[in-house]
Design an enzyme around this catalytic site. Structure first.
Site, mmCIF file in Angstrom:
data_model
loop_
_atom_site.group_PDB
_atom_site.id
_atom_site.type_symbol
_atom_site.label_atom_id
_atom_site.label_comp_id
_atom_site.label_asym_id
_atom_site.label_seq_id
_atom_site.Cartn_x
_atom_site.Cartn_y
_atom_site.Cartn_z
ATOM 1 N N HIS A 52 1.727 -1.663 -7.143
ATOM 2 C CA HIS A 52 2.437 -0.969 -8.232
ATOM 3 C C HIS A 52 2.178 -1.665 -9.568
ATOM 4 C CE1 HIS A 52 5.110 0.039 -4.701
ATOM 5 N NE2 HIS A 52 4.967 1.236 -5.228
ATOM 6 N N LYS B 2 -4.150 4.893 -3.130
ATOM 7 C CA LYS B 2 -3.690 4.673 -1.757
ATOM 8 C C LYS B 2 -3.157 5.978 -1.155
ATOM 9 C CE LYS B 2 -1.328 2.492 1.622
ATOM 10 N NZ LYS B 2 -0.424 3.575 1.910
ATOM 11 N N SER C 154 1.346 -1.700 0.956
ATOM 12 C CA SER C 154 2.241 -0.545 1.070
ATOM 13 C C SER C 154 3.662 -1.067 1.259
ATOM 14 C CB SER C 154 1.849 0.290 2.282
ATOM 15 O OG SER C 154 2.900 1.150 2.639
ATOM 16 N N SER C 155 4.621 -0.322 0.715
ATOM 17 C CA SER C 155 6.029 -0.711 0.888
ATOM 18 C C SER C 155 6.404 -0.704 2.370
ATOM 19 C CB SER C 155 6.927 0.270 0.143
ATOM 20 O OG SER C 155 6.457 0.440 -1.157
ATOM 21 N N ARG C 156 5.663 0.080 3.166
ATOM 22 C CA ARG C 156 5.998 0.188 4.593
ATOM 23 C C ARG C 156 5.470 -0.977 5.430
ATOM 24 N NH1 ARG C 156 7.237 6.195 5.416
ATOM 25 N NH2 ARG C 156 7.309 6.810 3.258
ATOM 26 N N LEU D 151 8.642 -2.567 -4.948
ATOM 27 C CA LEU D 151 7.377 -2.786 -5.656
ATOM 28 C C LEU D 151 6.584 -3.962 -5.085
ATOM 29 C CD1 LEU D 151 8.553 -2.277 -9.363
ATOM 30 C CD2 LEU D 151 7.757 -0.569 -7.705
#
Ligand code: PAF
Length: 280
Positions: free
Chosen positions: A37, A148, A184-186, A33
């Protein structure tokens, strides 16, 4: 904040909530997160009871996408959620989610075959099926997804409409770093030397918006302007960069005020997606 890990536990907590007929807000996530989020959970504010799920869904990853590399940060995630106004976190295992089998799935149709769906053919069937299962388990009144992942959001809206599910879908605005990179988590996989090139995408989308303000009307011309912006970042390569109509995900010859600028680029081993409205 309660944390449950199985469908049985989820049912025993939610039975009381369903019986009270209060409004349930729900944010499905895959964990790792970040502020993006948390902003989605805040959109559940007007609901009486707020649920978040954390589940890295294997069926939305292709064999070449390395599911094991997806960041898993459960302790940090729970700590972040405990500071928000969340009542329940559901953290199912793969066995709990798919123990009864994975033969039946929800197919995304034509809209799921283009752009992200063309590059990741099984992805949206995996997303829609798990979101459908989660909706049946939680029975939310409102569910929130980030803008997103715009194609995902459009497909979830379409699924709920076509299948007559009584859940209101809200889209949460993309949260950006101060330089414009969409959270982004990436992003954590970007090497320090790659971080600057990751800006190619948001810069290109902004360039598209500026072109529209200047009076450009054709999608092809707009695409050309956006591609030009990416070329200023030699380490970035483009998967797609264009304008689409959100209802169909088709590329119009001439875009309109409702069109959306969408793009995906690669920087090193990291694939980034982003989108913006034509006019904000
Ligand atoms: O956007 C995500 O994090 C996932 O695709 C979702 C909606 C939680 C389904 O696994």
């Amino acid at each position: 904040m309660q944390v449950v890990r199985s469908l049985d536990e989820l049912n025993s907590v939610l039975e009381v909530v369903w019986a009270a007929a209060v409004r349930i807000g729900f944010v499905p996530t895959m964990g790792a997160l970040h502020e993006g989020h948390l902003s989605l959970t805040r959109l559940c504010g007007p609901c009486d009871y707020r649920v978040v799920s954390i589940f890295v869904n294997p069926t939305q990853f292709a064999p070449n996408e390395d599911l094991s590399r997806y960041p898993r940060t459960l302790d940090e995630d729970l700590a972040m959620l405990s500071r928000e106004n969340i009542d329940l976190v559901y953290v199912p295992s793969v066995e709990d989610m798919y123990g009864s089998g994975v033969q039946i799935s929800i197919q995304p149709g034509e809209m799921g075959k283009v752009f992200e769906g063309a590059i990741r053919p099984e992805h949206f069937a995996g997303v829609l099926t798990v979101v459908g299962k989660l909706f049946h388990r939680v029975k939310p009144d409102v569910a929130v997804f980030g803008e997103k992942d715009f194609q995902q959001l459009c497909l979830i809206r379409k699924m709920v409409k076509e299948l007559d599910w009584p859940v209101q879908i809200l889209g949460g605005k993309t949260i950006r770093e101060s330089d414009g990179l969409a959270m982004s988590s990436r992003n954590r996989f970007l090497k320090q030397s790659e971080r600057a090139s990751a800006l190619a995408l948001s810069r290109a989308l902004r360039r598209g918006q500026e072109a529209a303000i200047r009076g450009v009307k054709s999608t092809e011309e707009l695409r050309g302007e956006m591609m030009q912006a990416v070329r200023e970042f030699p380490a970035a390569t483009v998967d797609y960069l264009t304008a689409i109509e959100p209802e169909s995900y088709a590329e119009p010859l001439e875009f309109s005020a409702t069109s959306r600028l969408i793009g995906a680029i690669r920087v090193g081993s990291v694939r980034l997606i982003d989108n913006m409205p034509i006019c904000e």
